[in-house]
Write a protein that holds these residues in place. Structure first.
Motif, PDB file in Angstrom:
ATOM      1  N   SER A  54     -18.720  24.307 -34.145  1.00  0.00           N
ATOM      2  CA  SER A  54     -17.477  23.869 -34.775  1.00  0.00           C
ATOM      3  C   SER A  54     -17.457  24.211 -36.259  1.00  0.00           C
ATOM      4  N   ILE A  55     -18.607  24.187 -36.901  1.00  0.00           N
ATOM      5  CA  ILE A  55     -18.682  24.491 -38.330  1.00  0.00           C
ATOM      6  C   ILE A  55     -18.349  25.957 -38.591  1.00  0.00           C
ATOM      7  N   ASN A  56     -18.925  26.846 -37.795  1.00  0.00           N
ATOM      8  CA  ASN A  56     -18.745  28.284 -38.009  1.00  0.00           C
ATOM      9  C   ASN A  56     -17.523  28.847 -37.306  1.00  0.00           C
ATOM     10  N   GLY A  57     -17.076  28.186 -36.237  1.00  0.00           N
ATOM     11  CA  GLY A  57     -15.968  28.708 -35.446  1.00  0.00           C
ATOM     12  C   GLY A  57     -16.449  29.705 -34.408  1.00  0.00           C
ATOM     13  N   VAL A  58     -15.733  29.801 -33.311  1.00  0.00           N
ATOM     14  CA  VAL A  58     -16.116  30.704 -32.224  1.00  0.00           C
ATOM     15  C   VAL A  58     -14.900  31.483 -31.754  1.00  0.00           C
ATOM     16  N   GLU A  59     -15.146  32.677 -31.190  1.00  0.00           N
ATOM     17  CA  GLU A  59     -14.058  33.500 -30.661  1.00  0.00           C
ATOM     18  C   GLU A  59     -13.581  33.001 -29.312  1.00  0.00           C
ATOM     19  N   ASP A  60     -14.475  32.383 -28.554  1.00  0.00           N
ATOM     20  CA  ASP A  60     -14.140  31.858 -27.236  1.00  0.00           C
ATOM     21  C   ASP A  60     -14.407  30.349 -27.249  1.00  0.00           C
ATOM     22  N   MET A  61     -13.347  29.570 -27.158  1.00  0.00           N
ATOM     23  CA  MET A  61     -13.489  28.128 -27.292  1.00  0.00           C
ATOM     24  C   MET A  61     -14.148  27.472 -26.086  1.00  0.00           C
ATOM     25  N   SER A  62     -14.360  28.224 -25.015  1.00  0.00           N
ATOM     26  CA  SER A  62     -15.125  27.667 -23.896  1.00  0.00           C
ATOM     27  C   SER A  62     -16.599  27.532 -24.262  1.00  0.00           C
ATOM     28  N   SER A  63     -17.016  28.160 -25.370  1.00  0.00           N
ATOM     29  CA  SER A  63     -18.402  28.043 -25.829  1.00  0.00           C
ATOM     30  C   SER A  63     -18.575  26.956 -26.881  1.00  0.00           C
ATOM     31  N   LEU A  64     -17.528  26.233 -27.204  1.00  0.00           N
ATOM     32  CA  LEU A  64     -17.657  25.112 -28.138  1.00  0.00           C
ATOM     33  C   LEU A  64     -18.538  24.027 -27.522  1.00  0.00           C
ATOM     34  N   ALA A  65     -19.438  23.479 -28.311  1.00  0.00           N
ATOM     35  CA  ALA A  65     -20.295  22.402 -27.813  1.00  0.00           C
ATOM     36  C   ALA A  65     -19.563  21.074 -27.801  1.00  0.00           C
ATOM     37  N   GLU A  66     -18.476  20.979 -28.570  1.00  0.00           N
ATOM     38  CA  GLU A  66     -17.689  19.742 -28.642  1.00  0.00           C
ATOM     39  C   GLU A  66     -16.310  20.007 -28.072  1.00  0.00           C
ATOM     40  N   LEU A  67     -16.067  19.503 -26.903  1.00  0.00           N
ATOM     41  CA  LEU A  67     -14.801  19.769 -26.227  1.00  0.00           C
ATOM     42  C   LEU A  67     -13.861  18.569 -26.382  1.00  0.00           C
ATOM     43  N   HIS A  68     -13.234  18.493 -27.532  1.00  0.00           N
ATOM     44  CA  HIS A  68     -12.179  17.502 -27.742  1.00  0.00           C
ATOM     45  C   HIS A  68     -11.074  18.165 -28.560  1.00  0.00           C
ATOM     46  N   GLU A  69      -9.934  17.522 -28.646  1.00  0.00           N
ATOM     47  CA  GLU A  69      -8.766  18.135 -29.258  1.00  0.00           C
ATOM     48  C   GLU A  69      -9.010  18.532 -30.713  1.00  0.00           C
ATOM     49  N   ALA A  70      -9.706  17.661 -31.466  1.00  0.00           N
ATOM     50  CA  ALA A  70      -9.951  17.947 -32.877  1.00  0.00           C
ATOM     51  C   ALA A  70     -10.771  19.218 -33.060  1.00  0.00           C
ATOM     52  N   ALA A  71     -11.787  19.423 -32.219  1.00  0.00           N
ATOM     53  CA  ALA A  71     -12.627  20.614 -32.327  1.00  0.00           C
ATOM     54  C   ALA A  71     -11.829  21.875 -32.011  1.00  0.00           C
ATOM     55  N   ILE A  72     -10.945  21.780 -31.027  1.00  0.00           N
ATOM     56  CA  ILE A  72     -10.114  22.930 -30.664  1.00  0.00           C
ATOM     57  C   ILE A  72      -9.162  23.281 -31.802  1.00  0.00           C
ATOM     58  N   MET A  73      -8.480  22.269 -32.351  1.00  0.00           N
ATOM     59  CA  MET A  73      -7.533  22.506 -33.437  1.00  0.00           C
ATOM     60  C   MET A  73      -8.239  23.023 -34.691  1.00  0.00           C
ATOM     61  N   TYR A  74      -9.418  22.482 -34.972  1.00  0.00           N
ATOM     62  CA  TYR A  74     -10.158  22.911 -36.160  1.00  0.00           C
ATOM     63  C   TYR A  74     -10.640  24.345 -36.006  1.00  0.00           C
ATOM     64  N   ASN A  75     -11.048  24.724 -34.810  1.00  0.00           N
ATOM     65  CA  ASN A  75     -11.483  26.096 -34.566  1.00  0.00           C
ATOM     66  C   ASN A  75     -10.329  27.072 -34.763  1.00  0.00           C
ATOM     67  N   LEU A  76      -9.140  26.716 -34.251  1.00  0.00           N
ATOM     68  CA  LEU A  76      -7.961  27.554 -34.447  1.00  0.00           C
ATOM     69  C   LEU A  76      -7.628  27.670 -35.936  1.00  0.00           C
ATOM     70  N   TYR A  77      -7.777  26.556 -36.651  1.00  0.00           N
ATOM     71  CA  TYR A  77      -7.493  26.543 -38.086  1.00  0.00           C
ATOM     72  C   TYR A  77      -8.444  27.463 -38.851  1.00  0.00           C
ATOM     73  N   LEU A  78      -9.745  27.391 -38.538  1.00  0.00           N
ATOM     74  CA  LEU A  78     -10.731  28.239 -39.215  1.00  0.00           C
ATOM     75  C   LEU A  78     -10.407  29.717 -39.020  1.00  0.00           C
ATOM     76  N   ARG A  79     -10.047  30.086 -37.807  1.00  0.00           N
ATOM     77  CA  ARG A  79      -9.748  31.482 -37.516  1.00  0.00           C
ATOM     78  C   ARG A  79      -8.412  31.896 -38.143  1.00  0.00           C
ATOM     79  N   TYR A  80      -7.476  30.986 -38.163  1.00  0.00           N
ATOM     80  CA  TYR A  80      -6.170  31.273 -38.770  1.00  0.00           C
ATOM     81  C   TYR A  80      -6.324  31.582 -40.258  1.00  0.00           C
ATOM     82  N   GLN A  81      -7.231  30.874 -40.927  1.00  0.00           N
ATOM     83  CA  GLN A  81      -7.479  31.103 -42.351  1.00  0.00           C
ATOM     84  C   GLN A  81      -8.030  32.504 -42.607  1.00  0.00           C
ATOM     85  N   LYS A  82      -8.650  33.107 -41.600  1.00  0.00           N
ATOM     86  CA  LYS A  82      -9.213  34.456 -41.728  1.00  0.00           C
ATOM     87  C   LYS A  82      -8.283  35.517 -41.134  1.00  0.00           C
TER      88      LYS A  82
END
Length: 287
Positions: A54-82
């Motif tokens: 979650s800290i670094n972000g992932v290209e495939d969210m099925s590999s996230l170790a934390e599967l909750h809404e906040a982790a999904i939204m935060y991952n999208l946000y991190l990638r959106y910033q880039k």
């Protein structure tokens, strides 16, 4: 400096530990809010460490170790910033509208790159989905379907155009065989039909200046050599009441404004007397 999740009522907020002592814990959320928590009030459910994925972000969210809404939204946000607007969820592609042009994202070089790689070998992209769909026509010997579904203004119409753009290029390059004049005409007709369909079925809303107010099913037929040799577009669920009434800040369908723009100035506004129709002549009154 540790990254943590902070539970605030029913929400999980990404936060950073600012300071820690025997008595309290000071957290700063990513939204700028500073939280002071007493050590006696802390629990594992209220504050817990953020996983590295979650800290670094992932290209495939099925590999996230934390599967909750906040982790999904935060991952999208991190990638959106880039400017990484595409993210995979397994075989599903999540796209976030950037509301700006991103250099090189859809140019011919990108089409060529994704046409030579399988799904998952390159960063997430709508061209990767289109390429997998095209390859599976022959790999599975069965019809393929791409479903684009999301709320208004998120980019369904533009995503459809990009899919057609990629499939058209693949059709032209298929097996190195020259295309017939009819095949080229079919491709051009399908691609050039988009602005016509949008003129009759799209309108300005409070969320989107070019919002599709109807559903659309596009069917393409491919020959054994890989060329597009036919297709059809089926529309459904047109928002008919928009023709006679629009909400504040919204407009009618684009085609009416296009007709007015192309009309002679003398015909744009006719100063005709306004009469109230009676029941006797109501059958002859157009509405």
């Amino acid at each position: 400096g540790a990254r943590v999740w902070l539970r605030d009522k029913e929400l999980l907020l990404p936060a950073t530990v600012s300071s820690r002592s025997h008595d309290d814990l000071v957290l700063t959320t990513d939204y700028g809010e500073v939280m002071y928590l007493q050590q006696g009030e802390l629990s594992r459910d209220q504050v817990f460490p953020m996983h590295l994925t979650s800290i670094n972000g992932v290209e495939d969210m099925s590999s996230l170790a934390e599967l909750h809404e906040a982790a999904i939204m935060y991952n999208l946000y991190l990638r959106y910033q880039k400017d990484c607007i595409y993210t995979n969820i397994g075989s599903i592609l999540a796209a976030v509208n950037p509301y700006k042009q991103i250099s090189g994202l859809y140019d011919p070089a990108a089409v060529d790159l994704y046409s030579r790689h399988h799904l998952g070998e390159l960063p997430p992209h709508i061209f990767a989905v289109a390429n997998e769909c095209y390859r599976c026509l022959w790999k599975r010997h069965d019809s393929q379907c791409v479903l684009i579904s999301v709320e208004s203004g998120a980019g369904k119409t533009e995503s459809t155009k990009l899919l057609l753009q990629f499939l058209s290029v693949m059709s032209q390059n298929s097996a190195g065989t020259p295309q017939s004049e009819r095949s080229i005409r079919v491709e051009q007709a399908i691609i050039q039909s988009s602005p016509i369909m949008e003129a009759f079925g799209n309108a300005k809303t409070v969320y989107n200046n070019n919002s599709s107010r109807f559903g659309k099913f596009i069917q393409l037929h491919f020959s054994q050599s890989g060329n597009i040799h036919g297709g059809c577009i089926i529309d459904y669920l047109l928002e008919k009441n928009r023709v006679v009434r629009q909400n504040p800040g919204e407009r009618n369908y684009h085609i009416f404004y296009a007709l007015l723009a192309g009309a002679d100035k003398n015909h744009r506004g006719c100063n005709l007397p306004v009469e109230t129709p009676t029941l006797e002549d109501s059958d002859n009154t157009a509405s």
